[in-house]
Design a protein around this motif. Structure first.
Motif, PDB file in Angstrom:
ATOM      1  N   SER A  40       0.809  -1.215   0.000  1.00 34.97           N
ATOM      2  CA  SER A  40       0.000   0.000   0.000  1.00 34.97           C
ATOM      3  C   SER A  40       0.845   1.269   0.000  1.00 34.97           C
ATOM      4  O   SER A  40       0.304   2.342  -0.230  1.00 34.97           O
ATOM      5  CB  SER A  40      -0.947   0.007   1.198  1.00 34.97           C
ATOM      6  N   ALA A  41       2.127   1.168   0.246  1.00 33.89           N
ATOM      7  CA  ALA A  41       2.941   2.386   0.276  1.00 33.89           C
ATOM      8  C   ALA A  41       4.093   2.314  -0.718  1.00 33.89           C
ATOM      9  O   ALA A  41       3.944   2.767  -1.846  1.00 33.89           O
ATOM     10  CB  ALA A  41       3.408   2.670   1.686  1.00 33.89           C
ATOM     11  N   PRO A  42       5.262   1.747  -0.365  1.00 34.81           N
ATOM     12  CA  PRO A  42       6.368   1.779  -1.325  1.00 34.81           C
ATOM     13  C   PRO A  42       6.070   1.006  -2.613  1.00 34.81           C
ATOM     14  O   PRO A  42       6.469   1.431  -3.695  1.00 34.81           O
ATOM     15  CB  PRO A  42       7.547   1.170  -0.573  1.00 34.81           C
ATOM     16  N   GLY A  43       5.326  -0.078  -2.509  1.00 32.40           N
ATOM     17  CA  GLY A  43       4.973  -0.828  -3.715  1.00 32.40           C
ATOM     18  C   GLY A  43       4.101  -0.014  -4.653  1.00 32.40           C
ATOM     19  O   GLY A  43       4.317   0.028  -5.869  1.00 32.40           O
ATOM     20  N   ARG A  44       3.125   0.665  -4.103  1.00 32.77           N
ATOM     21  CA  ARG A  44       2.238   1.507  -4.908  1.00 32.77           C
ATOM     22  C   ARG A  44       2.997   2.706  -5.472  1.00 32.77           C
ATOM     23  O   ARG A  44       2.817   3.087  -6.628  1.00 32.77           O
ATOM     24  CB  ARG A  44       1.055   1.970  -4.072  1.00 32.77           C
ATOM     25  N   ALA A  45       3.878   3.302  -4.667  1.00 32.32           N
ATOM     26  CA  ALA A  45       4.680   4.440  -5.137  1.00 32.32           C
ATOM     27  C   ALA A  45       5.569   4.019  -6.297  1.00 32.32           C
ATOM     28  O   ALA A  45       5.685   4.735  -7.300  1.00 32.32           O
ATOM     29  CB  ALA A  45       5.523   4.998  -3.990  1.00 32.32           C
ATOM     30  N   GLY A  46       6.190   2.846  -6.172  1.00 36.00           N
ATOM     31  CA  GLY A  46       7.030   2.348  -7.264  1.00 36.00           C
ATOM     32  C   GLY A  46       6.240   2.149  -8.535  1.00 36.00           C
ATOM     33  O   GLY A  46       6.715   2.455  -9.639  1.00 36.00           O
ATOM     34  N   GLY A  47       5.017   1.665  -8.410  1.00 36.72           N
ATOM     35  CA  GLY A  47       4.160   1.479  -9.579  1.00 36.72           C
ATOM     36  C   GLY A  47       3.817   2.798 -10.251  1.00 36.72           C
ATOM     37  O   GLY A  47       3.814   2.900 -11.487  1.00 36.72           O
ATOM     38  N   CYS A  48       3.558   3.824  -9.463  1.00 39.69           N
ATOM     39  CA  CYS A  48       3.258   5.157 -10.023  1.00 39.69           C
ATOM     40  C   CYS A  48       4.469   5.707 -10.772  1.00 39.69           C
ATOM     41  O   CYS A  48       4.334   6.243 -11.874  1.00 39.69           O
ATOM     42  CB  CYS A  48       2.858   6.130  -8.915  1.00 39.69           C
ATOM     43  N   VAL A  49       5.639   5.573 -10.176  1.00 46.95           N
ATOM     44  CA  VAL A  49       6.858   6.067 -10.816  1.00 46.95           C
ATOM     45  C   VAL A  49       7.138   5.273 -12.091  1.00 46.95           C
ATOM     46  O   VAL A  49       7.494   5.844 -13.124  1.00 46.95           O
ATOM     47  CB  VAL A  49       8.061   6.015  -9.846  1.00 46.95           C
ATOM     48  N   ARG A  50       6.959   3.963 -12.038  1.00 46.64           N
ATOM     49  CA  ARG A  50       7.177   3.123 -13.232  1.00 46.64           C
ATOM     50  C   ARG A  50       6.265   3.561 -14.371  1.00 46.64           C
ATOM     51  O   ARG A  50       6.712   3.737 -15.508  1.00 46.64           O
ATOM     52  CB  ARG A  50       6.940   1.644 -12.914  1.00 46.64           C
ATOM     53  N   ARG A  51       4.985   3.756 -14.077  1.00 43.26           N
ATOM     54  CA  ARG A  51       4.043   4.181 -15.124  1.00 43.26           C
ATOM     55  C   ARG A  51       4.423   5.547 -15.690  1.00 43.26           C
ATOM     56  O   ARG A  51       4.324   5.779 -16.896  1.00 43.26           O
ATOM     57  CB  ARG A  51       2.614   4.166 -14.585  1.00 43.26           C
ATOM     58  N   ALA A  52       4.880   6.447 -14.829  1.00 46.23           N
ATOM     59  CA  ALA A  52       5.304   7.767 -15.304  1.00 46.23           C
ATOM     60  C   ALA A  52       6.509   7.647 -16.231  1.00 46.23           C
ATOM     61  O   ALA A  52       6.583   8.313 -17.268  1.00 46.23           O
ATOM     62  CB  ALA A  52       5.626   8.677 -14.116  1.00 46.23           C
TER      63      ALA A  52
END
Length: 124
Positions: A40-52
């Motif tokens: 819910s935190a670093p995993g989700r943040a990594g996904g947002c950065v990857r998509r960007a």
């Protein structure tokens, strides 16, 4: 940069830090809690950065062919290393906004441009 500031701001939130303290303390007995907190935190943040990054590569704004998931994980780790861990382990009680923003600016610059040696060659 906005995404990085949001991530760091979340890391500085006392409620988030308390959640991590709880997950670390109870993680051996309840591993599913640690997994949930991570996702819910670093995993989700990594996904947002990857998509960007993937979107930027598709637009030709960054070099294609890099492993966007790995780059995103490294970026999130870089942001966590300085501020989040120092707060999490009570090495500091707070970070002045200016200090946090300066760190974010430096991390974003390294993330976008890599580390360049004296000869101008990029290490990443």
């Amino acid at each position: 940069r906005r995404m990085a500031i949001q991530l760091v701001s979340g890391c500085m939130n006392p409620d988030i830090l308390n959640l991590y303290h709880l997950a670390l303390a109870e993680g051996v007995r309840f591993p599913e809690v640690v997994e949930t907190v991570y996702e819910s935190a670093p995993g989700r943040a990594g996904g947002c950065v990857r998509r960007a990054r993937e979107s930027a590569a598709a637009r030709g704004e960054i070099v294609p062919g890099k492993d966007h998931a790995e780059a995103a994980a490294l970026f999130v780790s870089m942001l966590h290393r300085k501020i989040f861990y120092e707060l999490l382990f009570n090495l500091k009680s707070e970070f002045p906004r200016g200090e946090a923003e300066a760190f974010v600016t430096s991390a974003v610059d390294i993330f976008l441009n890599g580390v360049v040696g004296q000869d101008g060659a990029s290490f990443y």
